[in-house]
Design a protein around this motif. Sequence first.
Motif, PDB file in Angstrom:
ATOM      1  N   PRO A  97       0.815  -1.229   0.000  1.00 32.24           N
ATOM      2  CA  PRO A  97       0.000   0.000   0.000  1.00 32.24           C
ATOM      3  C   PRO A  97       0.839   1.266   0.000  1.00 32.24           C
ATOM      4  O   PRO A  97       0.448   2.273  -0.601  1.00 32.24           O
ATOM      5  CB  PRO A  97      -0.825  -0.119   1.290  1.00 32.24           C
ATOM      6  N   ALA A  98       2.008   1.214   0.649  1.00 34.72           N
ATOM      7  CA  ALA A  98       2.871   2.397   0.652  1.00 34.72           C
ATOM      8  C   ALA A  98       3.392   2.705  -0.742  1.00 34.72           C
ATOM      9  O   ALA A  98       3.426   3.867  -1.177  1.00 34.72           O
ATOM     10  CB  ALA A  98       4.031   2.189   1.629  1.00 34.72           C
ATOM     11  N   ALA A  99       3.820   1.662  -1.473  1.00 31.49           N
ATOM     12  CA  ALA A  99       4.316   1.869  -2.834  1.00 31.49           C
ATOM     13  C   ALA A  99       3.209   2.392  -3.745  1.00 31.49           C
ATOM     14  O   ALA A  99       3.447   3.274  -4.580  1.00 31.49           O
ATOM     15  CB  ALA A  99       4.884   0.563  -3.382  1.00 31.49           C
ATOM     16  N   TYR A 100       2.006   1.873  -3.590  1.00 30.75           N
ATOM     17  CA  TYR A 100       0.886   2.346  -4.416  1.00 30.75           C
ATOM     18  C   TYR A 100       0.600   3.814  -4.137  1.00 30.75           C
ATOM     19  O   TYR A 100       0.393   4.610  -5.071  1.00 30.75           O
ATOM     20  CB  TYR A 100      -0.362   1.510  -4.126  1.00 30.75           C
ATOM     21  N   ARG A 186     -12.693   2.084  -4.637  1.00 31.45           N
ATOM     22  CA  ARG A 186     -11.236   2.095  -4.575  1.00 31.45           C
ATOM     23  C   ARG A 186     -10.690   0.766  -4.070  1.00 31.45           C
ATOM     24  O   ARG A 186      -9.764   0.203  -4.650  1.00 31.45           O
ATOM     25  CB  ARG A 186     -10.779   3.237  -3.661  1.00 31.45           C
ATOM     26  N   LEU A 187     -11.265   0.236  -3.001  1.00 32.80           N
ATOM     27  CA  LEU A 187     -10.779  -1.026  -2.441  1.00 32.80           C
ATOM     28  C   LEU A 187     -10.993  -2.170  -3.418  1.00 32.80           C
ATOM     29  O   LEU A 187     -10.098  -3.010  -3.617  1.00 32.80           O
ATOM     30  CB  LEU A 187     -11.477  -1.308  -1.112  1.00 32.80           C
ATOM     31  N   ARG A 188     -12.155  -2.227  -4.043  1.00 32.84           N
ATOM     32  CA  ARG A 188     -12.429  -3.287  -5.017  1.00 32.84           C
ATOM     33  C   ARG A 188     -11.481  -3.196  -6.204  1.00 32.84           C
ATOM     34  O   ARG A 188     -11.015  -4.219  -6.739  1.00 32.84           O
ATOM     35  CB  ARG A 188     -13.884  -3.190  -5.481  1.00 32.84           C
ATOM     36  N   THR A 189     -11.183  -1.982  -6.625  1.00 32.62           N
ATOM     37  CA  THR A 189     -10.256  -1.802  -7.746  1.00 32.62           C
ATOM     38  C   THR A 189      -8.859  -2.303  -7.387  1.00 32.62           C
ATOM     39  O   THR A 189      -8.203  -2.979  -8.189  1.00 32.62           O
ATOM     40  CB  THR A 189     -10.187  -0.314  -8.137  1.00 32.62           C
ATOM     41  N   LEU A 190      -8.417  -1.993  -6.187  1.00 30.19           N
ATOM     42  CA  LEU A 190      -7.084  -2.432  -5.767  1.00 30.19           C
ATOM     43  C   LEU A 190      -7.009  -3.951  -5.676  1.00 30.19           C
ATOM     44  O   LEU A 190      -6.039  -4.563  -6.137  1.00 30.19           O
ATOM     45  CB  LEU A 190      -6.734  -1.806  -4.415  1.00 30.19           C
ATOM     46  N   VAL A 191      -8.043  -4.556  -5.080  1.00 31.41           N
ATOM     47  CA  VAL A 191      -8.014  -6.003  -4.861  1.00 31.41           C
ATOM     48  C   VAL A 191      -8.202  -6.774  -6.163  1.00 31.41           C
ATOM     49  O   VAL A 191      -7.521  -7.779  -6.409  1.00 31.41           O
ATOM     50  CB  VAL A 191      -9.093  -6.399  -3.832  1.00 31.41           C
ATOM     51  N   PHE A 195      -3.790  -5.425  -7.649  1.00 27.17           N
ATOM     52  CA  PHE A 195      -2.978  -6.427  -6.963  1.00 27.17           C
ATOM     53  C   PHE A 195      -2.695  -7.666  -7.807  1.00 27.17           C
ATOM     54  O   PHE A 195      -1.570  -8.183  -7.767  1.00 27.17           O
ATOM     55  CB  PHE A 195      -3.631  -6.822  -5.644  1.00 27.17           C
ATOM     56  N   PRO A 196      -3.659  -8.195  -8.584  1.00 23.46           N
ATOM     57  CA  PRO A 196      -3.312  -9.346  -9.443  1.00 23.46           C
ATOM     58  C   PRO A 196      -2.209  -9.036 -10.443  1.00 23.46           C
ATOM     59  O   PRO A 196      -1.400  -9.909 -10.766  1.00 23.46           O
ATOM     60  CB  PRO A 196      -4.637  -9.665 -10.150  1.00 23.46           C
ATOM     61  N   LEU A 197      -2.169  -7.808 -10.942  1.00 23.37           N
ATOM     62  CA  LEU A 197      -1.112  -7.433 -11.885  1.00 23.37           C
ATOM     63  C   LEU A 197       0.228  -7.221 -11.198  1.00 23.37           C
ATOM     64  O   LEU A 197       1.265  -7.164 -11.863  1.00 23.37           O
ATOM     65  CB  LEU A 197      -1.517  -6.159 -12.629  1.00 23.37           C
ATOM     66  N   LEU A 198       0.208  -7.090  -9.876  1.00 27.10           N
ATOM     67  CA  LEU A 198       1.448  -6.906  -9.117  1.00 27.10           C
ATOM     68  C   LEU A 198       2.058  -8.227  -8.664  1.00 27.10           C
ATOM     69  O   LEU A 198       3.062  -8.217  -7.951  1.00 27.10           O
ATOM     70  CB  LEU A 198       1.192  -6.029  -7.887  1.00 27.10           C
ATOM     71  N   THR A 199       1.450  -9.352  -9.060  1.00 31.03           N
ATOM     72  CA  THR A 199       1.933 -10.654  -8.580  1.00 31.03           C
ATOM     73  C   THR A 199       3.415 -10.889  -8.854  1.00 31.03           C
ATOM     74  O   THR A 199       4.145 -11.330  -7.963  1.00 31.03           O
ATOM     75  CB  THR A 199       1.096 -11.784  -9.208  1.00 31.03           C
ATOM     76  N   PRO A 200       3.922 -10.614 -10.076  1.00 31.46           N
ATOM     77  CA  PRO A 200       5.370 -10.807 -10.281  1.00 31.46           C
ATOM     78  C   PRO A 200       6.211  -9.955  -9.331  1.00 31.46           C
ATOM     79  O   PRO A 200       7.226 -10.426  -8.806  1.00 31.46           O
ATOM     80  CB  PRO A 200       5.575 -10.388 -11.744  1.00 31.46           C
ATOM     81  N   GLY A 201       5.800  -8.715  -9.118  1.00 35.14           N
ATOM     82  CA  GLY A 201       6.550  -7.854  -8.206  1.00 35.14           C
ATOM     83  C   GLY A 201       6.480  -8.327  -6.774  1.00 35.14           C
ATOM     84  O   GLY A 201       7.474  -8.283  -6.041  1.00 35.14           O
ATOM     85  N   LEU A 202       5.314  -8.798  -6.352  1.00 36.44           N
ATOM     86  CA  LEU A 202       5.156  -9.305  -4.992  1.00 36.44           C
ATOM     87  C   LEU A 202       6.025 -10.537  -4.771  1.00 36.44           C
ATOM     88  O   LEU A 202       6.696 -10.659  -3.734  1.00 36.44           O
ATOM     89  CB  LEU A 202       3.688  -9.636  -4.725  1.00 36.44           C
ATOM     90  N   VAL A 203       6.016 -11.445  -5.736  1.00 40.32           N
ATOM     91  CA  VAL A 203       6.810 -12.664  -5.598  1.00 40.32           C
ATOM     92  C   VAL A 203       8.297 -12.342  -5.598  1.00 40.32           C
ATOM     93  O   VAL A 203       9.062 -12.859  -4.771  1.00 40.32           O
ATOM     94  CB  VAL A 203       6.465 -13.650  -6.726  1.00 40.32           C
ATOM     95  N   ALA A 204       8.741 -11.484  -6.506  1.00 45.72           N
ATOM     96  CA  ALA A 204      10.156 -11.124  -6.572  1.00 45.72           C
ATOM     97  C   ALA A 204      10.607 -10.416  -5.295  1.00 45.72           C
ATOM     98  O   ALA A 204      11.686 -10.705  -4.758  1.00 45.72           O
ATOM     99  CB  ALA A 204      10.409 -10.234  -7.787  1.00 45.72           C
ATOM    100  N   THR A 205       9.792  -9.499  -4.801  1.00 47.03           N
ATOM    101  CA  THR A 205      10.137  -8.795  -3.572  1.00 47.03           C
ATOM    102  C   THR A 205      10.142  -9.732  -2.381  1.00 47.03           C
ATOM    103  O   THR A 205      10.992  -9.636  -1.493  1.00 47.03           O
ATOM    104  CB  THR A 205       9.142  -7.644  -3.327  1.00 47.03           C
TER     105      THR A 205
END
Length: 284
Positions: A97-100, A186-191, A195-205
Amino acid sequence: MNGVTAVRARRATGRAGQYLALLCYLVFLAFPLVWLVSTAFKSPRELGSVDPTWIPREPGLDNFRAAFDAQPLLGSALNSLLVAGSAALIAVTLAVPAAYAMVRYRSRVTTAATGWILVSQMFPFVLVIIPLFMVLKNLHLINSLAGLTAVYVVWNLPFSLWMLQGYVKAVPYSLEEAAAVDGAGRLRTLVSVVFPLLTPGLVATLMFSFVTAWNEFFFALVLLKSPENQTMSVILTHFIGDEGAADLGPLAAASVLATLPSLVFFALLQRRLVNGMLAGAVKG
């Protein structure tokens, strides 16, 4: 025709050179691990031989038995797994959430925060260890896995923020606008969208944070004193004597065991990383 043949020949030569360079790089990376595994399975007599070989002549598990008998490897591995896993999960959870917010809501504050993130990565460990020790002492977190986990979270958080910002920037804002037009909050859009498009970044981090915490030595050495609380990286130093002489066989065996969790963790998350990249490409 001769010109086309010459072009193809140059391309083939260039491709062969690239593969050769890649092969040399892989050999360079694999050499320490292969030699470590080979040493772990060698007998004490073979380790003292003046004619070392790649493949052990008499492979055995004596070094692994000696390593487990000499040091509490299982307990230290569980400590490292608990600390590294907790620190990685907490750091990524706080960083998302901070990065977003830092990407989508640009201001002087977020710009200054980004600069501070980069500057904080330049601080050497020795510079912060004394004030950090005093803070943890006042909080009664010295010689505590919880205190070490908190240190790893704080230390990994800046890089996690900086790393995730790039992935958030890669998500088109038009997707969020389209979701808003369809009535998503806003919350529904993020979830459901971001967030699904951030999966590679989440896994790498997550992988970076875990491996960094698992391999960290300096903070664990200073903050943990009880043998039952020490992590794997600290326990490995116990195989080295007071005069610097290493018990090479058990040390190699323990080091092989210390590398396995990182390899398993990467193998488990690699598929998620690839699937997330493909999903992001389709959705984007």
